[in-house]
Design a protein around this motif. Structure first.
Motif, PDB file in Angstrom:
ATOM      1  N   ASN A   1     -11.857  -5.802  -1.839  1.00  0.00           N
ATOM      2  CA  ASN A   1     -12.238  -4.409  -1.645  1.00  0.00           C
ATOM      3  C   ASN A   1     -12.591  -4.092  -0.188  1.00  0.00           C
ATOM      4  OD1 ASN A   1     -12.286  -2.005  -3.005  1.00  0.00           O
ATOM      5  ND2 ASN A   1     -14.514  -2.032  -3.267  1.00  0.00           N
TER       6      ASN A   1
ATOM      7  N   GLN B   1      -5.901   1.277   2.519  1.00  0.00           N
ATOM      8  CA  GLN B   1      -6.286   0.929   1.159  1.00  0.00           C
ATOM      9  C   GLN B   1      -6.999  -0.405   1.216  1.00  0.00           C
ATOM     10  OE1 GLN B   1      -2.444   2.739  -0.854  1.00  0.00           O
ATOM     11  NE2 GLN B   1      -3.225   1.044  -2.081  1.00  0.00           N
TER      12      GLN B   1
ATOM     13  N   VAL C   1       0.844  -1.193   0.000  1.00  0.00           N
ATOM     14  CA  VAL C   1       0.000   0.000   0.000  1.00  0.00           C
ATOM     15  C   VAL C   1       0.879   1.241   0.000  1.00  0.00           C
ATOM     16  CG1 VAL C   1      -1.916  -1.122   1.191  1.00  0.00           C
ATOM     17  CG2 VAL C   1      -0.145  -0.013   2.520  1.00  0.00           C
ATOM     18  N   THR C   2       0.342   2.312  -0.542  1.00  0.00           N
ATOM     19  CA  THR C   2       1.068   3.573  -0.521  1.00  0.00           C
ATOM     20  C   THR C   2       0.414   4.537   0.457  1.00  0.00           C
ATOM     21  OG1 THR C   2      -0.258   4.243  -2.411  1.00  0.00           O
ATOM     22  CG2 THR C   2       1.943   3.427  -2.869  1.00  0.00           C
ATOM     23  N   GLU C   3      -0.794   4.188   0.915  1.00  0.00           N
ATOM     24  CA  GLU C   3      -1.485   4.975   1.923  1.00  0.00           C
ATOM     25  C   GLU C   3      -1.894   4.038   3.045  1.00  0.00           C
ATOM     26  OE1 GLU C   3      -4.693   7.311   0.168  1.00  0.00           O
ATOM     27  OE2 GLU C   3      -3.402   7.337  -1.595  1.00  0.00           O
TER      28      GLU C   3
ATOM     29  N   TYR D   1     -11.752  -3.094   3.828  1.00  0.00           N
ATOM     30  CA  TYR D   1     -10.797  -2.224   4.515  1.00  0.00           C
ATOM     31  C   TYR D   1     -10.256  -2.826   5.812  1.00  0.00           C
ATOM     32  CZ  TYR D   1     -11.579   1.573   1.315  1.00  0.00           C
ATOM     33  OH  TYR D   1     -11.616   2.345   0.187  1.00  0.00           O
TER      34      TYR D   1
ATOM     35  N   ARG E   1     -12.974   3.773   7.943  1.00  0.00           N
ATOM     36  CA  ARG E   1     -11.965   3.033   7.180  1.00  0.00           C
ATOM     37  C   ARG E   1     -10.631   3.076   7.899  1.00  0.00           C
ATOM     38  NH1 ARG E   1     -12.507   4.910   0.891  1.00  0.00           N
ATOM     39  NH2 ARG E   1     -14.714   4.378   0.628  1.00  0.00           N
TER      40      ARG E   1
END
Ligand code: GDP
Ligand code: MG
Ligand code: ZN
Ligand code: ZN
Ligand code: ZN
Ligand code: ZN
Lengths: 114, 271
Positions: free
Chosen positions: A93, A87, A82-84, A95, B232
């Motif tokens: 899909n 994600q 992940v870059t954040e 979290y 999230r």
């Protein structure tokens, strides 16, 4: 810019170690920094020179090991980069992921000059 | 107040009580933190040696935060770290809270801003003791600043300490102050995607206050969407919606606080 206070913390750690080992200064410093650690690498670069001036790190060579972010999906078990920080799993899909790596913020090693 | 720690940490920070103009000043010059006190050896050899450290860069802050937490626990103090962007309403929330609850509990406030005494003075106007930390160029409060402010304030046992952090949703996320809970505030005049843009702050907060709901009819802020984004980052985060200026929804905040106070009393009995 908290990168400056990060650099100052690194200087503190280095000065302590130099004192402890009765060394002269630091020749080389190796840092582990995760891409999710909340550090801007450019800002760190920018803060570095000002921060280490007149310290034991003033002439030290600096190596930064960038540690990429990794998560594991709690549903399907897939590991993905992940870059954040948050994600979703590319497959489900979802979290709800378990954090594996990428928040490192540490001094890995110091090479002392005596 | 403490026996285990030196309180003479330098830094580019001033700490001033509301109503005083005496300032403890130490200008921030990068690198001035510690003069070169290491022993300088004679006969300059070129020996080098690698020391494997694996040391956490924020280790000192974390240690000082633990120390603050000890202070709080021993004294039965509840400390809350309020974080938000500039202008989300942290000071307004505190002003109303203090005016409404100051007869029920003993409060103290530590205000963090880069410059000015304005917020500490706003708090002092409610009659509650406030201390201002000016961080200069610094973009966050750290545990050591809080520790120094604590020594200056000497809060009473069983009191409640609010810490208003520097307005910034990025940097304060990294610095544990030793607080019992972190409260992130967003206002409906900001984008409802704030939690998406600054997930670290929401991940490290226990409560998210959505402020300025009196303005909801005039802005395109979807409360449910903001909540979904915040979840999230942090599936267990709690939410409150209120308006610090009209008072709408403030009772839910007071209930949340009273619950924390009751929990602390429970813990005190168990110890
Ligand atoms: N309409 C409205 N304005 C608010 C509310 N809370 C704060 N404000 C205003 O927002 C501005 C910034 O508030 P302030 O408390 O100084 O924000 P801080 O920077 O987070 O401390 C001030 O003009 C406040 O009066 C609210 O609930 N509704
Ligand atoms: Mg304020
Ligand atoms: Zn910063
Ligand atoms: Zn998955
Ligand atoms: Zn102490
Ligand atoms: Zn102390």
């Amino acid at each position: 810019m908290h990168e400056l206070s990060i650099v100052m913390s690194i200087v503190d750690l280095a000065e302590e170690q130099v004192k402890k080992h009765q060394a002269r200064e630091v020749d080389r410093i190796e840092l582990d920094i995760g891409t999710l650690a909340g550090i801007e690498f450019d800002a760190l670069d920018f803060a570095w020179d000002a921060g280490v001036k007149h310290s034991v790190l003033a002439s030290a060579e600096r190596q930064i090991n960038r540690i990429e972010g990794k998560m594991r999906c709690m549903k399907c078990g897939r590991e993905f980069t992940v870059t954040e920080p948050f994600q979703p799993c590319p497959d489900c899909n979802d979290y709800l992921n378990e954090f594996i790596q990428g928040k490192e913020l540490r001094v890995k090693s110091l090479t002392m000059k005596f | 107040m403490c026996s285990t720690c030196g309180c003479d940490q330098p830094g580019g920070v001033t700490i001033t009580r509301a109503g005083e103009d005496q300032v403890q000043f130490s200008p921030l010059t990068p690198g001035s933190g510690s003069p070169l006190a290491y022993p300088h050896q004679h006969g300059h050899s070129h020996d080098t040696r690698v020391i494997e450290m694996e040391m956490d860069i924020l280790g000192k802050n974390d240690a000082r935060a633990r120390h603050n937490r000890d202070h709080f626990r021993k004294q039965g103090i509840l400390a809350f770290n309020l974080v938000s962007s500039p202008g989300s309403g942290k000071t307004a929330l505190l002003e109303r809270t203090l005016n409404d609850l100051k007869n029920d509990h003993r409060f103290y406030v530590i205000e963090g801003d880069q410059q000015t005494m304005n917020d500490a003075n706003r708090i002092a106007a409610t009659g509650v003791e406030a201390i201002q930390i000016n961080t200069g160029k610094g973009c966050h409060l750290d545990a050591d600043m809080i520790h120094r402010a604590l020594h200056n304030l000497s809060p009473a046992n069983d009191s409640i300490l609010f810490i208003e952090n520097v307005g910034n949703l990025v940097c304060p996320a990294l610095f544990d102050l030793g607080e019992n809970a972190r409260v992130a505030i967003i206002s409906v005049t900001e984008g409802d995607d704030k939690p998406l843009k600054y997930p670290d702050m929401f991940a490290s907060s226990q409560l998210c206050i959505i402020n300025k709901i009196d303005l909801l009819p005039y802005v395109n802020f979807k409360v449910e969407r903001a909540k979904e984004y915040a979840r999230r980052a942090n599936p267990s985060i709690q939410f409150l919606e209120l308006s610090a200026t009209t008072g709408l929804g403030m009772s839910s905040w007071y209930q949340w606080l009273e619950k924390r106070i009751a929990e602390r009393k429970q813990e005190a009995v168990l110890v």
